[in-house]
Design an enzyme around this catalytic site. Structure first.
Site, short mmCIF file in Angstrom:
data_model
loop_
_atom_site.label_atom_id
_atom_site.label_comp_id
_atom_site.label_asym_id
_atom_site.label_seq_id
_atom_site.Cartn_x
_atom_site.Cartn_y
_atom_site.Cartn_z
CB SER A 1 -28.74 -3.29 -29.02
OG SER A 1 -29.01 -2.47 -30.14
CE1 TYR B 1 -28.09 1.07 -25.66
CE2 TYR B 1 -28.05 0.94 -28.06
CZ TYR B 1 -28.60 0.56 -26.84
OH TYR B 1 -29.63 -0.34 -26.79
N1 LIG Z 1 -36.23 0.08 -27.78
C1 LIG Z 1 -35.23 -0.15 -28.63
O1 LIG Z 1 -35.24 0.34 -29.78
C2 LIG Z 1 -34.10 -1.05 -28.21
C3 LIG Z 1 -33.27 -1.56 -29.21
C4 LIG Z 1 -32.23 -2.40 -28.85
C5 LIG Z 1 -32.01 -2.71 -27.52
N2 LIG Z 1 -32.83 -2.19 -26.57
C6 LIG Z 1 -32.53 -2.54 -25.17
O2 LIG Z 1 -33.69 -3.08 -24.57
C7 LIG Z 1 -33.61 -2.90 -23.15
C8 LIG Z 1 -34.95 -2.40 -22.65
O3 LIG Z 1 -35.17 -1.11 -23.19
P1 LIG Z 1 -36.61 -0.63 -23.67
O4 LIG Z 1 -36.55 -0.46 -25.12
O5 LIG Z 1 -37.68 -1.47 -23.08
O6 LIG Z 1 -36.63 0.85 -23.06
P2 LIG Z 1 -37.42 1.50 -21.82
O7 LIG Z 1 -38.89 1.40 -22.02
O8 LIG Z 1 -36.80 2.85 -21.65
O9 LIG Z 1 -37.02 0.55 -20.59
C9 LIG Z 1 -35.78 0.63 -19.95
C10 LIG Z 1 -35.91 0.01 -18.58
O10 LIG Z 1 -34.61 0.07 -17.94
C11 LIG Z 1 -34.80 0.60 -16.63
N3 LIG Z 1 -33.61 1.33 -16.18
C12 LIG Z 1 -32.95 2.31 -16.83
N4 LIG Z 1 -31.97 2.81 -16.05
C13 LIG Z 1 -32.02 2.12 -14.88
C14 LIG Z 1 -31.28 2.18 -13.66
N5 LIG Z 1 -30.30 3.09 -13.47
N6 LIG Z 1 -31.61 1.32 -12.66
C15 LIG Z 1 -32.62 0.43 -12.82
N7 LIG Z 1 -33.35 0.33 -13.94
C16 LIG Z 1 -33.06 1.17 -14.96
C17 LIG Z 1 -36.00 1.54 -16.76
O11 LIG Z 1 -36.65 1.66 -15.49
P3 LIG Z 1 -36.66 2.97 -14.54
O12 LIG Z 1 -36.53 4.17 -15.43
O13 LIG Z 1 -37.96 2.86 -13.82
O14 LIG Z 1 -35.48 2.75 -13.65
C18 LIG Z 1 -36.90 0.75 -17.71
O15 LIG Z 1 -37.68 -0.16 -17.00
C19 LIG Z 1 -32.43 -1.95 -22.92
O16 LIG Z 1 -31.33 -2.68 -22.45
C20 LIG Z 1 -32.16 -1.36 -24.28
O17 LIG Z 1 -30.81 -0.99 -24.43
C21 LIG Z 1 -33.86 -1.38 -26.88
#
Ligand SMILES: NC(=O)c1ccc[n+]([C@@H]2O[C@H](COP(=O)([O-])OP(=O)(O)OC[C@H]3O[C@@H](n4cnc5c(N)ncnc54)[C@H](OP(=O)(O)O)[C@@H]3O)[C@@H](O)[C@H]2O)c1
Length: 258
Positions: free
Chosen positions: A138, A151
């Site tokens: 991130s 985080y």
């Molecule tokens: N969106 C942003 O603004 C942003 C910014 C910077 C970095 N990121 C990073 O991008 C990555 C993806 O996030 P996203 O934005 O796509 O959010 P998201 O839509 O909430 O996706 C998160 C994914 O992680 C999975 N996950 C969470 N906890 C888990 C667990 N205990 N076991 C297995 N799977 C788990 C969730 O699946 P289930 O709930 O089905 O398990 C979901 O598929 C993350 O690492 C996040 O930190 C996001």
């Protein structure tokens, strides 16, 4: 480059992970989708049925989950060419407003599972002399964020680890790339902040270019990818300003609570 390869994507049930699955499937890449919500993974597997898609339901906060996943992949006779450690979450809450359990749970998924999966799947990649690992960090990795401290620290771990492994594993034929998104429109921000602050909403990127930038960076062998001009400017600026300013600014913009 990824046509005919097999990619394992953690956190493939929504957001960036699901979009990467769509983009890789369009390139003819076979998929192993991992997350907790089986119904979401099954629906995506059906949508992408032109390629071979395997679904594995797993809670990566369980310390035994990475080894179970590795064993299950072997049991199904699959080989992983591309590992995408994308599963992760964050809370925008001060340290004392979160239980220790919540914070350690975040570290277990964002860091412990990512490290374990990288260690497990890198071994056979090194033996084959080929492999690709994309670790999702991130922009929060660039600076400490008061109000979102755990985080940001968990993502700094991902970035530092992955940048070192980029060099360490290169001679073995493995590419390790860090994708460092800024605000991206997924379920992440609802979970992290509850209702999105409208001033932050304006800076959110759609998921497609973020996923595309990560996959392109991986194919090109880049070390770190920051999608979007705004976020490249932001991370560049942190190198020019005094550290204390950066931390205070990060807290004021990203760590503020309503
Ligand atoms: N969106 C942003 O603004 C942003 C910014 C910077 C970095 N990121 C990073 O991008 C990555 C993806 O996030 P996203 O934005 O796509 O959010 P998201 O839509 O909430 O996706 C998160 C994914 O992680 C999975 N996950 C969470 N906890 C888990 C667990 N205990 N076991 C297995 N799977 C788990 C969730 O699946 P289930 O709930 O089905 O398990 C979901 O598929 C993350 O690492 C996040 O930190 C996001």
């Amino acid at each position: 480059m990824f046509s005919g390869k097999t990619a394992l994507i953690t956190g493939a049930s929504s957001g960036i992970g699901a979009e990467m699955a769509r983009q890789l499937a369009a390139l003819g890449c076979q998929l192993i989708l991992v997350a907790r919500r089986t119904e979401r993974l099954d629906a995506l597997a059906e949508e992408l049925s032109k390629v071979s898609v395997q679904v594995i339901t797993l809670d990566l906060s369980d310390p035994l989950a990475p080894q179970r996943l590795f064993d299950e992949v072997a049991r199904r006779g699959l080989k992983v060419d591309v590992l995408i450690n994308n599963a992760g979450f964050g809370f925008q809450k001060p340290l004392l407003a979160m239980s220790l359990e919540e914070q350690l749970g975040m570290v277990d998924v964002n860091d412990r599972a990512l490290l374990a999966l990288t260690r497990l799947f890198a071994q056979p990649m090194v033996e084959r002399g080929e492999g690709w690992i994309l670790n999702v960090s991130s922009v929060s990795a660039w600076f400490p964020i008061p109000g979102m401290a755990t985080y940001a620290a968990s993502k700094a771990f991902v970035q530092t680890l992955s940048r070192a492994l980029h060099e360490e594993l290169k001679p073995a034929g493995i590419t390790v790339t860090t994708l460092s998104p800024g605000g991206t429109r997924t379920e992440f921000s609802c979970k992290a902040r509850g209702k999105m602050d409208p001033s932050l909403e304006k800076a959110m990127m759609p998921v497609e270019p973020v996923a595309r930038a990560g996959l392109l960076g991986l194919a090109r062998g880049q070390s770190v990818v920051v999608p979007g001009m705004l976020y490249r400017f932001m991370t560049g600026l942190t190198r020019c300003l005094p550290d204390t300013w950066v931390v205070r600014l990060a807290g004021a913009v990203m760590g503020r609570h309503r």
